[in-house]
Scaffold this motif. Structure first.
Motif, PDB file in Angstrom:
ATOM      1  N   THR A   1       0.128  -0.257   6.233  1.00 23.46           N
ATOM      2  CA  THR A   1      -1.318  -0.478   6.248  1.00 23.46           C
ATOM      3  C   THR A   1      -1.776  -1.476   5.195  1.00 23.46           C
ATOM      4  O   THR A   1      -2.846  -2.067   5.341  1.00 23.46           O
ATOM      5  CB  THR A   1      -2.083   0.837   6.026  1.00 23.46           C
ATOM      6  N   GLY A   2      -1.008  -1.630   4.126  1.00 18.37           N
ATOM      7  CA  GLY A   2      -1.413  -2.509   3.042  1.00 18.37           C
ATOM      8  C   GLY A   2      -2.489  -1.908   2.153  1.00 18.37           C
ATOM      9  O   GLY A   2      -3.137  -2.605   1.388  1.00 18.37           O
ATOM     10  N   ILE A   3      -2.682  -0.602   2.259  1.00 16.47           N
ATOM     11  CA  ILE A   3      -3.698   0.091   1.463  1.00 16.47           C
ATOM     12  C   ILE A   3      -3.164   0.321   0.046  1.00 16.47           C
ATOM     13  O   ILE A   3      -1.978   0.588  -0.146  1.00 16.47           O
ATOM     14  CB  ILE A   3      -4.054   1.442   2.128  1.00 16.47           C
ATOM     15  N   GLN A   4      -4.052   0.233  -0.937  1.00 13.00           N
ATOM     16  CA  GLN A   4      -3.679   0.526  -2.321  1.00 13.00           C
ATOM     17  C   GLN A   4      -3.167   1.960  -2.419  1.00 13.00           C
ATOM     18  O   GLN A   4      -3.683   2.863  -1.756  1.00 13.00           O
ATOM     19  CB  GLN A   4      -4.877   0.395  -3.249  1.00 13.00           C
ATOM     20  N   THR A   5      -2.203   2.183  -3.288  1.00 15.84           N
ATOM     21  CA  THR A   5      -1.641   3.526  -3.422  1.00 15.84           C
ATOM     22  C   THR A   5      -2.672   4.546  -3.904  1.00 15.84           C
ATOM     23  O   THR A   5      -2.587   5.714  -3.526  1.00 15.84           O
ATOM     24  CB  THR A   5      -0.428   3.533  -4.371  1.00 15.84           C
ATOM     25  N   SER A   6      -3.636   4.127  -4.706  1.00 17.87           N
ATOM     26  CA  SER A   6      -4.649   5.078  -5.192  1.00 17.87           C
ATOM     27  C   SER A   6      -5.526   5.589  -4.043  1.00 17.87           C
ATOM     28  O   SER A   6      -6.035   6.700  -4.109  1.00 17.87           O
ATOM     29  CB  SER A   6      -5.514   4.444  -6.272  1.00 17.87           C
TER      30      SER A   6
END
Length: 182
Positions: free
Chosen positions: A172-177
């Motif tokens: 997804t390329g979403i930030q880990t936070s």
């Protein structure tokens, strides 16, 4: 909101790829495994990613995971094509069961996302350690990930769940936070 949408779309895509496999593996279930196709797909994709990364064949990077998903998708399309009339008959016959399954999944996903939106901090009990392992799993190119506690060593204990969620995070390329809460 957009991050949750991409996470959901990715989960649906993985579940769609996995459904022909569970359909064949679980013929005695009324839903033919439809209700577990998403977790099964995440497990299958994550396991292949982990094994191939451990063997230094496919790196644990976005393009590697996308490539594995494409390979699994191709096999899935082949399985579907060979059983298309049977699978389509199942879908027509059990559409209500499929709909209820999806409504339950969506209700739980949306409920959890809203719940975590009210307190997205990662500072309770073991959350900082879990977040550390998720980051280690996302950042590594070859399995096992680097041990965040012991510099220069790899993780020598359980991390597979973080590896699975790290794979979706990379897709997804979403930030880990943000991915941690999803």
């Amino acid at each position: 909101m957009l991050n949750a949408f991409w996470w959901l779309i990715t989960t649906y895509a993985i579940g769609l790829v996995a459904f022909p496999f569970v359909y064949l593996l679980l013929p005695r279930l009324r839903d033919r495994g439809y209700s577990i196709s998403k977790p099964f797909g995440i497990l299958l994709l994550g396991y292949l990613s982990w094994i191939l990364s451990s063997a230094h064949i496919v790196p644990n990077v976005r393009i590697g995971i996308v490539g594995l998903l494409i390979v699994l998708g191709s096999i899935s399309v082949w399985v579907f094509w060979r059983r298309r009339s049977e699978i389509l008959d199942f879908a027509k016959r059990e559409w209500a069961l499929i709909l209820v399954t999806e409504l339950i999944f969506l209700a739980l996903f949306i409920g959890w996302t809203v719940y975590r939106a009210f307190d997205p901090s990662i500072n309770h009990t073991e959350q900082p350690m879990d977040f550390m392992f998720l980051n280690a799993s996302v950042r590594t190119v070859w399995a096992p990930p680097a041990d965040p506690w012991l510099s220069g060593h790899s993780v020598s204990y359980y991390y597979f769940g973080f590896w699975l969620m790290g794979g979706i995070t990379k897709l997804t390329g979403i930030q880990t936070s943000i991915a941690y809460n999803l």
